[in-house]
Design a protein around this motif. Structure first.
Motif, PDB file in Angstrom:
ATOM      1  N   GLY A   1       1.027  -1.208   0.079  1.00  0.00           N
ATOM      2  CA  GLY A   1      -0.033  -0.150   0.086  1.00  0.00           C
ATOM      3  C   GLY A   1       0.648   1.118   0.088  1.00  0.00           C
ATOM      4  N   THR A   2       0.147   2.403   0.252  1.00  0.00           N
ATOM      5  CA  THR A   2       1.187   3.607  -0.074  1.00  0.00           C
ATOM      6  C   THR A   2       1.955   3.939   1.124  1.00  0.00           C
ATOM      7  N   LYS A   3       1.418   3.302   2.369  1.00  0.00           N
ATOM      8  CA  LYS A   3       2.041   3.513   3.620  1.00  0.00           C
ATOM      9  C   LYS A   3       3.768   2.996   3.724  1.00  0.00           C
ATOM     10  N   ILE A   4       3.728   1.952   3.059  1.00  0.00           N
ATOM     11  CA  ILE A   4       5.053   1.164   3.106  1.00  0.00           C
ATOM     12  C   ILE A   4       5.915   2.231   2.113  1.00  0.00           C
ATOM     13  N   GLY A   5       5.529   2.727   1.032  1.00  0.00           N
ATOM     14  CA  GLY A   5       6.199   3.494   0.356  1.00  0.00           C
ATOM     15  C   GLY A   5       6.696   4.812   1.038  1.00  0.00           C
ATOM     16  N   ILE A   6       5.773   5.593   1.956  1.00  0.00           N
ATOM     17  CA  ILE A   6       6.016   6.541   2.713  1.00  0.00           C
ATOM     18  C   ILE A   6       7.146   6.165   3.661  1.00  0.00           C
ATOM     19  N   ASN A   7       6.762   5.187   4.157  1.00  0.00           N
ATOM     20  CA  ASN A   7       7.752   4.780   5.520  1.00  0.00           C
ATOM     21  C   ASN A   7       9.251   4.500   4.762  1.00  0.00           C
TER      22      ASN A   7
ATOM     23  N   ASP B   1       7.501  -6.138  10.104  1.00  0.00           N
ATOM     24  CA  ASP B   1       7.129  -7.724   9.888  1.00  0.00           C
ATOM     25  C   ASP B   1       5.913  -7.544   9.365  1.00  0.00           C
ATOM     26  N   GLY B   2       5.462  -8.609   8.746  1.00  0.00           N
ATOM     27  CA  GLY B   2       4.076  -8.953   8.406  1.00  0.00           C
ATOM     28  C   GLY B   2       4.208  -9.741   6.848  1.00  0.00           C
ATOM     29  N   ASN B   3       2.888 -10.169   6.494  1.00  0.00           N
ATOM     30  CA  ASN B   3       2.996 -11.381   5.293  1.00  0.00           C
ATOM     31  C   ASN B   3       3.385 -10.497   3.999  1.00  0.00           C
ATOM     32  N   TYR B   4       3.350  -9.127   4.039  1.00  0.00           N
ATOM     33  CA  TYR B   4       3.708  -8.298   2.733  1.00  0.00           C
ATOM     34  C   TYR B   4       5.187  -8.741   2.343  1.00  0.00           C
ATOM     35  N   TRP B   5       6.027  -8.735   3.587  1.00  0.00           N
ATOM     36  CA  TRP B   5       7.515  -8.945   2.978  1.00  0.00           C
ATOM     37  C   TRP B   5       7.707 -10.333   2.745  1.00  0.00           C
ATOM     38  N   LEU B   6       6.725 -11.304   2.794  1.00  0.00           N
ATOM     39  CA  LEU B   6       7.101 -12.660   2.203  1.00  0.00           C
ATOM     40  C   LEU B   6       6.556 -12.544   0.711  1.00  0.00           C
ATOM     41  N   SER B   7       5.909 -11.660   0.172  1.00  0.00           N
ATOM     42  CA  SER B   7       5.625 -11.715  -1.195  1.00  0.00           C
ATOM     43  C   SER B   7       6.798 -11.379  -2.334  1.00  0.00           C
ATOM     44  N   THR B   8       6.748 -11.578  -3.307  1.00  0.00           N
ATOM     45  CA  THR B   8       7.882 -11.188  -4.281  1.00  0.00           C
ATOM     46  C   THR B   8       8.075  -9.903  -4.356  1.00  0.00           C
ATOM     47  N   GLN B   9       7.129  -9.017  -4.206  1.00  0.00           N
ATOM     48  CA  GLN B   9       7.226  -7.459  -4.332  1.00  0.00           C
ATOM     49  C   GLN B   9       7.939  -7.127  -2.953  1.00  0.00           C
ATOM     50  N   GLY B  10       7.444  -7.763  -2.047  1.00  0.00           N
ATOM     51  CA  GLY B  10       8.050  -7.367  -0.610  1.00  0.00           C
ATOM     52  C   GLY B  10       9.334  -7.733  -0.417  1.00  0.00           C
TER      53      GLY B  10
ATOM     54  N   ASN C   1      11.512  -7.907  -2.846  1.00  0.00           N
ATOM     55  CA  ASN C   1      12.522  -6.832  -3.599  1.00  0.00           C
ATOM     56  C   ASN C   1      12.564  -5.581  -2.906  1.00  0.00           C
ATOM     57  N   THR C   2      11.405  -5.243  -2.222  1.00  0.00           N
ATOM     58  CA  THR C   2      11.534  -3.885  -1.222  1.00  0.00           C
ATOM     59  C   THR C   2      12.438  -4.009  -0.334  1.00  0.00           C
ATOM     60  N   TRP C   3      12.360  -5.102   0.560  1.00  0.00           N
ATOM     61  CA  TRP C   3      13.194  -5.632   1.570  1.00  0.00           C
ATOM     62  C   TRP C   3      14.600  -5.490   1.061  1.00  0.00           C
ATOM     63  N   GLU C   4      15.073  -6.103  -0.082  1.00  0.00           N
ATOM     64  CA  GLU C   4      16.366  -6.030  -0.382  1.00  0.00           C
ATOM     65  C   GLU C   4      16.917  -4.525  -0.961  1.00  0.00           C
ATOM     66  N   GLU C   5      16.115  -3.860  -1.556  1.00  0.00           N
ATOM     67  CA  GLU C   5      16.330  -2.290  -1.918  1.00  0.00           C
ATOM     68  C   GLU C   5      16.696  -1.550  -0.738  1.00  0.00           C
ATOM     69  N   ILE C   6      15.679  -1.667   0.332  1.00  0.00           N
ATOM     70  CA  ILE C   6      15.934  -1.009   1.397  1.00  0.00           C
ATOM     71  C   ILE C   6      17.351  -1.466   2.262  1.00  0.00           C
ATOM     72  N   ARG C   7      17.349  -2.655   2.396  1.00  0.00           N
ATOM     73  CA  ARG C   7      18.616  -3.025   3.001  1.00  0.00           C
ATOM     74  C   ARG C   7      19.939  -2.455   2.382  1.00  0.00           C
ATOM     75  N   LYS C   8      19.999  -2.401   1.240  1.00  0.00           N
ATOM     76  CA  LYS C   8      21.078  -1.829   0.650  1.00  0.00           C
ATOM     77  C   LYS C   8      21.085  -0.463   0.802  1.00  0.00           C
ATOM     78  N   SER C   9      20.171   0.403   0.927  1.00  0.00           N
ATOM     79  CA  SER C   9      20.286   1.709   1.428  1.00  0.00           C
ATOM     80  C   SER C   9      20.616   1.961   2.889  1.00  0.00           C
ATOM     81  N   MET C  10      20.255   1.002   3.763  1.00  0.00           N
ATOM     82  CA  MET C  10      20.514   0.840   5.226  1.00  0.00           C
ATOM     83  C   MET C  10      21.690  -0.067   5.265  1.00  0.00           C
ATOM     84  N   LYS C  11      22.753   0.394   5.512  1.00  0.00           N
ATOM     85  CA  LYS C  11      24.265  -0.481   5.255  1.00  0.00           C
ATOM     86  C   LYS C  11      24.250  -1.158   6.519  1.00  0.00           C
ATOM     87  N   ASP C  12      23.871  -0.800   7.780  1.00  0.00           N
ATOM     88  CA  ASP C  12      24.281  -1.719   8.977  1.00  0.00           C
ATOM     89  C   ASP C  12      23.150  -2.690   9.124  1.00  0.00           C
TER      90      ASP C  12
END
Length: 137
Positions: free
Chosen positions: A59-65, A94-103, A105-116
């Protein structure tokens, strides 16, 4: 509640508070208006700022967060480096969103931005990293 990072509280060991802000007396914290879900204190000193979210669907909340927390993480690192304060940030989500393909991909993208490793965690990873987190200072 508001906690001054330049002031050591009379606490021994590890403590936390919910829904609180941090500030310093010279007003140089760019994120002083941010109310964090949790702030961890070690020996009376705030050191770890936490935001938490649970997503069941996309949803839009994840994009904002996502954008907000990546920028917040950078801002906290820059402040800590410049002012020799030891403040760290983590987005615990946490949540089911992160288990989806889009989730995933988003997780990996964010983890690359947050180095630690501790900057973006789910509940299970937080539990595994808690010792590392406590030993940051």
């Amino acid at each position: 509640r508001k906690f001054n990072i330049d002031e050591k509280l009379n606490m021994k060991g590890l403590h936390y508070v919910r829904e609180a802000n941090v500030y310093n007396t010279n007003g140089t914290i760019p994120f002083y208006k941010k109310k964090f879900d949790f702030i961890l204190f070690k020996d009376g000193q705030p050191f770890f700022l936490i935001e938490t979210n649970f997503y069941s669907t996309n949803g839009t909340k994840i994009g904002i967060n996502k954008g907000e927390y990546i920028e917040l993480s950078r801002s906290i690192k820059e402040f800590s480096t410049k002012n020799r304060n030891q403040l760290f940030f983590s987005w615990i989500t946490d949540g089911n969103y992160w288990l989806s393909t889009q989730g995933k991909n988003t997780w990996e993208e964010i983890r690359k931005s947050m180095k630690d490793d501790y900057e973006m965690l789910n509940y299970s990873l937080f539990e595994k990293c808690i010792r590392q987190i406590v030993n940051l200072i």
